[in-house]
Design a protein around this motif. Structure first.
Motif, short mmCIF file in Angstrom:
data_model
loop_
_atom_site.label_atom_id
_atom_site.label_comp_id
_atom_site.label_asym_id
_atom_site.label_seq_id
_atom_site.Cartn_x
_atom_site.Cartn_y
_atom_site.Cartn_z
N ALA A 233 0.83 -1.21 0.00
CA ALA A 233 0.00 0.00 0.00
C ALA A 233 0.86 1.26 0.00
O ALA A 233 0.56 2.23 -0.70
N VAL B 86 -5.34 1.09 3.54
CA VAL B 86 -5.59 -0.29 3.92
C VAL B 86 -6.72 -0.38 4.94
O VAL B 86 -6.79 0.42 5.88
N THR C 281 -1.09 -3.03 -7.52
CA THR C 281 -0.58 -3.90 -6.46
C THR C 281 0.22 -5.06 -7.03
O THR C 281 1.20 -5.51 -6.42
#
Length: 329
Positions: free
Chosen positions: A45, A52, A271
């Protein structure tokens, strides 16, 4: 030519940054036992400039995890306990009248930090929950018409209890979609719990991380170098199409009333790139997408009531989609 450098600047710096971020696990393990996936998720993150949502029952070290991460990265951190009577200004800050100058001055709220722990975010009403939206999306806070930039880096780690819903205000889908990852923080295994108790019996104090031996092993320069390296991680057209196919499959699932939005597809791509870089590659493979699909997508889908009654979960649907969507060769 020095083999540790390239035209863009510095492969050596990138490797050093990766080594520093990998050292976080060992450093945080001095205080938190057995939560490597959550630690990795928080690092991902930070690399993606995302936020998060941590979900776990009370007492599984969610707060300690964030504090330990902040100490190991030498970042400022603040904690806000979200309660039904919390006001937006308690989070963002407000104008305060100064009797000496006869003027109003801005008093920054706890959101002006690097790592903000929003504890039990679903216990506060939507009005206060929404006070974080601008901060999370725009990285600024507007008070009395004046925007004020937040520090960099900036990450919101919000927690919620998955088993106690009385007196809570579930986060709306639009706000859930602002979180890059939803990480589950499980109960420890038997051996991990034995290790926790052994540490406490030996004098471990979770409120004194310095005494626990946690030292800064990475800093903002490492984070900046890591982010620059992640931005150069190669994504082939086949991988991009694979991400799109997974997200489109959620929109066609008969068990879901809401599938993954294009923002969710963008998040999965980001991600996956961060995970690929952390594992030592400068290109993304299908396994990277699969590894990050659950934490990136589970909170972006909505189950049909009848599917919930049958025991279907968001994770099971995403796993089924991963099993059926053709993997690029």
């Amino acid at each position: 030519m020095d083999p540790t450098t390239d035209n863009a600047g510095n492969t050596g710096d990138s490797a050093a940054a990766r080594a520093s971020l990998e050292a976080l696990r060992a450093e945080i393990a001095k205080a938190v036992v057995g939560q490597d996936p959550a630690v990795t998720g928080l690092v991902v993150a930070l690399l993606c400039r995302g936020h998060v949502l941590l979900e776990g029952v009370p007492g599984v070290a969610k707060t300690l995890l964030v504090r330990a991460l902040a100490s190991a990265l030498e970042l400022d951190t603040k904690r806000v306990q979200f309660t039904p009577d919390l006001m937006p200004s308690d989070v963002t800050g407000s104008l305060v009248y100064d009797t000496r100058t006869a003027e109003f001055s801005f008093q920054p709220g706890p959101v002006f930090t690097n790592l903000l722990l929003a504890d039990e975010i679903n216990r506060t009403p939507p009005k206060t929950q929404s006070s974080l939206l601008e901060a999370m999306e725009e990285r600024q806070v507007t008070v009395d018409g004046t925007p004020r930039l937040l520090p960099e880096p900036f990450l919101v780690a919000a927690t919620q209890n998955p088993v106690e819903y009385e007196g809570t205000y579930p986060l709306p889908e639009a706000q859930l979609d602002r979180f890059l990852l939803k990480l589950t923080v499980p109960l420890p295994s038997r051996q991990d719990e034995i290790d926790v108790l052994t540490r406490h019996a030996s004098g471990f104090n979770p409120r004194d991380l310095h005494a626990a031996g946690i030292r800064p092993v990475a800093g903002r320069a490492d984070l900046d170098a890591a982010r620059a390296a992640v931005a150069k991680t190669t994504v082939s057209p086949e991988i991009t199409a694979y991400v799109v196919d997974i997200c489109r499959a959620t929109r066609e699932s008969p068990s879901l009333t809401l599938g993954v939005s294009p923002r969710g597809a963008t998040a999965l791509l980001a991600t996956s790139r961060a995970w690929a870089w952390l594992t030592g590659r400068d290109y993304v493979i299908p396994d990277d997408v699969k590894a990050l699909a659950l934490p990136t997508l589970r909170h972006r889908v909505q189950l049909r009531p009848e599917a919930e009654m049958e025991g279907v979960t968001a994770d099971s649907i995403i796993n089924a989609i991963l099993a059926h969507v053709p993997v690029p060769r």
